[in-house]
Design a protein around this motif. Structure first.
Motif, PDB file in Angstrom:
ATOM      1  N   VAL A 153     -16.942  26.929  12.040  1.00  0.00           N
ATOM      2  CA  VAL A 153     -16.553  25.660  12.653  1.00  0.00           C
ATOM      3  C   VAL A 153     -17.252  25.450  14.127  1.00  0.00           C
ATOM      4  CG1 VAL A 153     -14.816  24.751  13.874  1.00  0.00           C
ATOM      5  CG2 VAL A 153     -14.273  25.517  11.731  1.00  0.00           C
ATOM      6  N   GLU A 154     -17.512  26.671  14.694  1.00  0.00           N
ATOM      7  CA  GLU A 154     -18.461  26.397  16.064  1.00  0.00           C
ATOM      8  C   GLU A 154     -19.772  26.057  15.857  1.00  0.00           C
ATOM      9  OE1 GLU A 154     -19.520  29.782  19.632  1.00  0.00           O
ATOM     10  OE2 GLU A 154     -18.404  30.573  18.030  1.00  0.00           O
ATOM     11  N   HIS A 155     -20.409  26.479  14.809  1.00  0.00           N
ATOM     12  CA  HIS A 155     -21.670  26.151  14.518  1.00  0.00           C
ATOM     13  C   HIS A 155     -21.789  24.800  13.603  1.00  0.00           C
ATOM     14  CE1 HIS A 155     -22.013  30.341  16.046  1.00  0.00           C
ATOM     15  NE2 HIS A 155     -23.401  29.981  16.355  1.00  0.00           N
ATOM     16  N   GLY A 156     -20.765  24.243  13.494  1.00  0.00           N
ATOM     17  CA  GLY A 156     -21.065  23.049  12.759  1.00  0.00           C
ATOM     18  C   GLY A 156     -21.022  22.918  11.226  1.00  0.00           C
ATOM     19  N   PHE A 157     -20.958  24.293  10.697  1.00  0.00           N
ATOM     20  CA  PHE A 157     -21.053  24.330   8.985  1.00  0.00           C
ATOM     21  C   PHE A 157     -19.766  23.986   8.299  1.00  0.00           C
ATOM     22  CE2 PHE A 157     -24.206  27.124  10.576  1.00  0.00           C
ATOM     23  CZ  PHE A 157     -25.307  26.918   9.920  1.00  0.00           C
ATOM     24  N   ARG A 158     -18.523  24.024   9.117  1.00  0.00           N
ATOM     25  CA  ARG A 158     -17.271  23.442   8.418  1.00  0.00           C
ATOM     26  C   ARG A 158     -16.381  22.730   9.659  1.00  0.00           C
ATOM     27  NH1 ARG A 158     -19.580  25.440   4.914  1.00  0.00           N
ATOM     28  NH2 ARG A 158     -18.631  27.163   3.359  1.00  0.00           N
ATOM     29  N   LEU A 159     -15.860  21.705   8.909  1.00  0.00           N
ATOM     30  CA  LEU A 159     -14.978  20.933   9.827  1.00  0.00           C
ATOM     31  C   LEU A 159     -13.479  21.792  10.304  1.00  0.00           C
ATOM     32  CD1 LEU A 159     -14.613  17.620   7.802  1.00  0.00           C
ATOM     33  CD2 LEU A 159     -15.914  18.182   9.941  1.00  0.00           C
ATOM     34  N   PRO A 160     -13.199  21.532  11.629  1.00  0.00           N
ATOM     35  CA  PRO A 160     -11.892  22.389  11.929  1.00  0.00           C
ATOM     36  C   PRO A 160     -10.740  22.360  11.289  1.00  0.00           C
ATOM     37  CG  PRO A 160     -12.797  20.879  13.922  1.00  0.00           C
ATOM     38  CD  PRO A 160     -13.474  20.732  12.484  1.00  0.00           C
TER      39      PRO A 160
END
Length: 419
Positions: free
Chosen positions: A79-86
């Motif tokens: 999530v932090e690196h944008g590979f998954r949504l929160p």
């Protein structure tokens, strides 16, 4: 499964979840049986009236406890690196506290219960030590760690000549592979087993040991719970005095137990000093052995090695698939490295566009490998032929976790024995 036991209708022929056709499953998906009864008139007679049995609880309980934290740590990074949504964090394993709250009655089963289980039982522990077969826990001998390899060779040769099998446990994967190479050079039929070996191949290796395809198996931490190998009559534990997880009292007892299916079983601990873990494991093994011997004497039982058929299941299919992959790789035509680089770049970009980032990363590594090959042959006019399977093989794709070649004897090594 937990929902089923707690919330299944008492009468399977009457599905009472939809007394009102306007309701859907989401409306009655709560965990409160009292709320179900108040709102929908549904009686949950099974709620809390079931028993959970946890086998090998000393391993299973820590795994359940770690599921939530491990899942959260992995997804936090994504999530932090944008590979998954929160929102990915919402789909999670249950916390250990939630697991405890929804299990009304638990039976822990283990030869080496941990402190958690002992505390939860409140002193209500039932020991099942006596075996109707009369088999006793193995004899335990402690030998000096200095010069352990020559002594190990002698003992292995003695057991192999009798037609028995041998398990050897080492502390590291490197030592495991080096020892395998050395034993092979000494004329033993030997293989190794550690975490770099894929799960399905471990089944093949263990089946091969029982079937007599080889006689000695060297491992690290996989020769423990759940292995039923009656052909094994000798377990050798190297560096038993190195305190730690792999040489804790629990680990040592579990390792010793791998020889408890054979009437002539023996365990050899190689150590220069007696650690608390060793002392505890030896004392517990001797206690169980004494009780079984007394039972055998009282009832006139003569222990006999377990006779168990070797079940051939998925191993044959795995072997066929591996042979098919090898045949396909051998028939694969070689192409120009420049064309392969263009194809890999296209596939990499397509995978990234589809958000298959792990696949894109693997393709990126292959592309870098091919580009390095092109740089090494810069200035040459002719085609640089290469097979894609060779590129994948050089990067360890389709092999174990470390990328090392898995084989019967590991990588070839020198003739000097491991320390």
């Amino acid at each position: 499964l937990l929902d089923y036991f707690d919330y299944a209708p008492p009468d399977p022929d009457r599905d009472l979840r939809r007394p009102d056709p306007r309701l859907n499953d989401d409306d009655v998906a709560g965990r409160d049986a009292g709320e179900d009864a108040r709102r929908f008139g549904i009686t949950r007679q099974n709620a809390g009236d079931w028993l959970l049995i946890i086998d090998e609880s000393h391993v299973t309980i820590p795994q359940i406890r770690a599921m939530f934290a491990g899942d959260k740590a992995r997804k936090d990074v994504l999530v932090e690196h944008g590979f998954r949504l929160p929102s990915a964090l919402d789909n999670r394993p249950i916390r250990f506290e939630e697991f405890e709250a929804m299990t009304p009655q638990v039976l822990y089963v283990s030869a080496t219960p941990a402190q958690y289980e002992l505390e939860k039982t409140g002193g209500e522990v039932v020991e099942l030590i006596i075996r109707p077969t009369g088999l006793v826990d193995p004899e335990v001998e402690v030998r000096p760690a200095t010069g352990q390899v020559p002594d190990l060779l002698e003992r292995c040769r003695e057991r192999v000549e009798r037609g028995d099998r041998v398990l050897i446990t080492a502390l590291t994967k490197r030592l495991c592979e080096d020892l395998t190479n050395y034993l092979a050079e000494q004329g033993f039929r030997v293989r190794y087993l550690h975490s770099d070996i894929e799960t399905l191949e471990r089944i093949e290796i263990l089946t091969g040991l029982r079937a007599g395809e080889f006689d000695v198996l060297v491992g690290v931490n996989l020769l423990r719970e759940g292995l039923d190998l009656p052909e094994v009559s000798l377990v050798c534990i190297l560096d038993a005095d190195k305190e730690g997880y792999l040489r804790s009292a629990t680990s040592l007892i579990q390792l010793m137990g791998r020889a408890a299916r054979n009437a002539d079983a023996k365990v050899v601990l190689y150590a220069d000093s007696m650690t608390d873990s060793m002392r505890q494991a030896i004392e517990e093994t001797e206690r169980r052995r004494a009780r079984q011997l007394a039972y055998n004497k009282e009832h006139g039982i003569v222990p006999q090695t377990i006779r168990k058929s070797i079940r051939r299941g998925i191993e044959a299919e795995l072997k066929a698939r591996r042979q098919a992959r090898q045949a396909t790789a051998d028939a694969e035509p070689a192409i120009d490295a420049r064309e392969l680089a263009e194809a890999l770049e296209t596939e990499m970009l397509d995978a990234a566009q589809e958000m298959s980032f792990e696949k894109a990363a693997r393709l990126r590594d292959q592309l870098r490998h091919v580009q390095a090959l092109l740089d090494a042959h810069a200035g040459e006019d002719g085609p640089i032929l290469v097979r894609r399977s060779e590129v994948e093989e050089s990067l360890g794709i389709g092999r174990g976790k470390s990328g090392k070649k898995r084989g019967k004897k590991g990588a070839k090594g020198g003739s000097r024995p491991p320390r």
